[in-house]
Design an enzyme around this catalytic site. Sequence first.
Site, short mmCIF file in Angstrom:
data_model
loop_
_atom_site.label_atom_id
_atom_site.label_comp_id
_atom_site.label_asym_id
_atom_site.label_seq_id
_atom_site.Cartn_x
_atom_site.Cartn_y
_atom_site.Cartn_z
CD GLU A 50 -3.16 -1.27 1.89
OE1 GLU A 50 -3.36 -0.47 2.64
OE2 GLU A 50 -4.16 -1.88 1.76
CD GLU A 65 -3.22 -6.12 2.68
OE1 GLU A 65 -4.28 -5.58 3.19
OE2 GLU A 65 -2.16 -6.13 2.82
O1 AHR Z 1 -5.18 -6.31 6.65
C1 AHR Z 1 -5.37 -5.15 7.45
C2 AHR Z 1 -4.28 -3.89 6.67
O2 AHR Z 1 -5.38 -3.72 5.71
C3 AHR Z 1 -3.25 -4.04 6.07
O3 AHR Z 1 -2.09 -4.07 7.21
C4 AHR Z 1 -2.98 -3.00 5.11
O4 AHR Z 1 -2.47 -3.45 4.05
C5 AHR Z 1 -4.49 -2.94 4.74
O5 AHR Z 1 -4.78 -1.53 4.59
#
Ligand code: AHR
Length: 515
Positions: free
Chosen positions: A195, A318
């Site tokens: 991110e 994710e």
């Molecule tokens: O999964 C939780 C958080 O969500 C992670 O650390 C981040 O990459 C995302 O914003």
Amino acid sequence: MRSYFIPLLFVTCLFADTAFAQIKVKAKATPDAPTISRHIYGHFAEHLGRCIYDGFYVGEDSNIPNKEGVRLDVVEALKEMKIPNLRWPGGCFADTYHWEDGIGPKKDRPSMLNIWWGNVKEDNSFGTHEFLNMCELLETEPYLSANVGSGTSQEFADWIKYTTHPAGSSPMPELRAKNGRSEPWKVKFWGIGNEAWGCGGNMRPAYYADVYRRFATFSTNWNNADGLVRIASGASSSDYNWTEVLMKNIPKNLIEAIALHHYSVIDWGAKGSAKDFTEAQYFTIMQRALMMEELIQKHVAIMDKYDPDKKVDLYVDEWGGWYEVEPGTNGAFLYQQNTMRDAMLAATTLNIFNNHADRVKMANIAQAINVLQAVILTNEEKLLLTPTYHIFKMYNVHHDAQLIPLAFESPLYIYNNKVLPAVSASASRDKVGNVHFSLVNIDSKKSQAIEIDVAALNLESVTGEILTSDKLQDHNTFENPNKVQTKKFDAAVLANGMLRLDIPPFSVIVLEGTK
Ligand code: AHR
């Protein structure tokens, strides 16, 4: 007839304006269909809340049965689910993590503050050796997410050498041997930041593209002879500009995959309870989850423009449902329950990934244990498997199987004058020739009758498994860990090249057809 999504190459799904009681699925085997990478079924473990500590790792001195501190009940459950890969150490944590703090004698390891997740003390007792040895125990492939935000390209290059280079080849492998491991581990997947547009450094895409190029350059020798997969930190949901700028500015010899993150959230300001929710909230979560189809189509269209030969893969590293934490738990630990709603979310999302197997080669649900849409929850010595776990286990028949393209009309799930496709499906043929269909009905009230034209597949018998429950809010607890579990499904009828079955409301069925 309303065509809701653009018809795809591998799955054509049209929605009917009126709710049909019956739908048809047309299955055709095509020799050039892609393989569904098992890595689509990947997981993610961050130093966040109770994912690592209490979840995976309890330490050698714990009364909970463990091997080198790793819970054996967790190992058994994840192996049974066939976990194909595990991403670590973050997430946001990754861009504050200095791997050299987590090697060597534990008593000498420095502590740090976990600034993203509750400012708790991180004592670095779970580090590179503990993680990579645990991956070997789990028989899963590690995916290391490197620190770009507050780290250096030297630190990154050293981590690669420390973990993967043969003993004696340079100072890093010597240090590894001194710390008790002479053989290198196998680490193919390397994330270059996480991110980068947010907690990874708040960078703008053109700037990150340059930073990425520098880190990627120092990761390998001239021609990436070690075959590393370098993964660029990808877009958040529909930030198509991020993908566009990265694909345009990163030379193809420096990148093997680009990531994408998409969470299903009702509203970031009012996420709603994980287990006490209304139908309206369920509908919204399913809408957010099914948006994955559009996101993949649009990000892939950009990738196709710059990479028509599909050399760069898309990793959705994710994804999952994100709700309020369980009452009474630390707000920064992201501990949430997991219901049949999450089973619907997981099953439909995995079908979308399967149907995009030509470009989506990895995905990682967030996160494996005790955080967000977990497959396992633990409470001291107790462990439970969530409805999401059962979906991953049911769907493991698709690992490395050849996709079977489908075309079908889905009836509508109508709520409050809004519509979603009620049925989601994908299919594949495994290495021994067995065919599997994963079928989902997200409608909260209506069963769906399904007819699958399997004439081209010459099937002789069909067996099945179902995940269903009385209420969408049903979930497993430490007191009742088997309330939601899979059952045998033997109500699919195969006759004259047609397979017929009814799927109950909010249920998932996986069928196996054999010759
Ligand atoms: O999964 C939780 C958080 O969500 C992670 O650390 C981040 O990459 C995302 O914003």
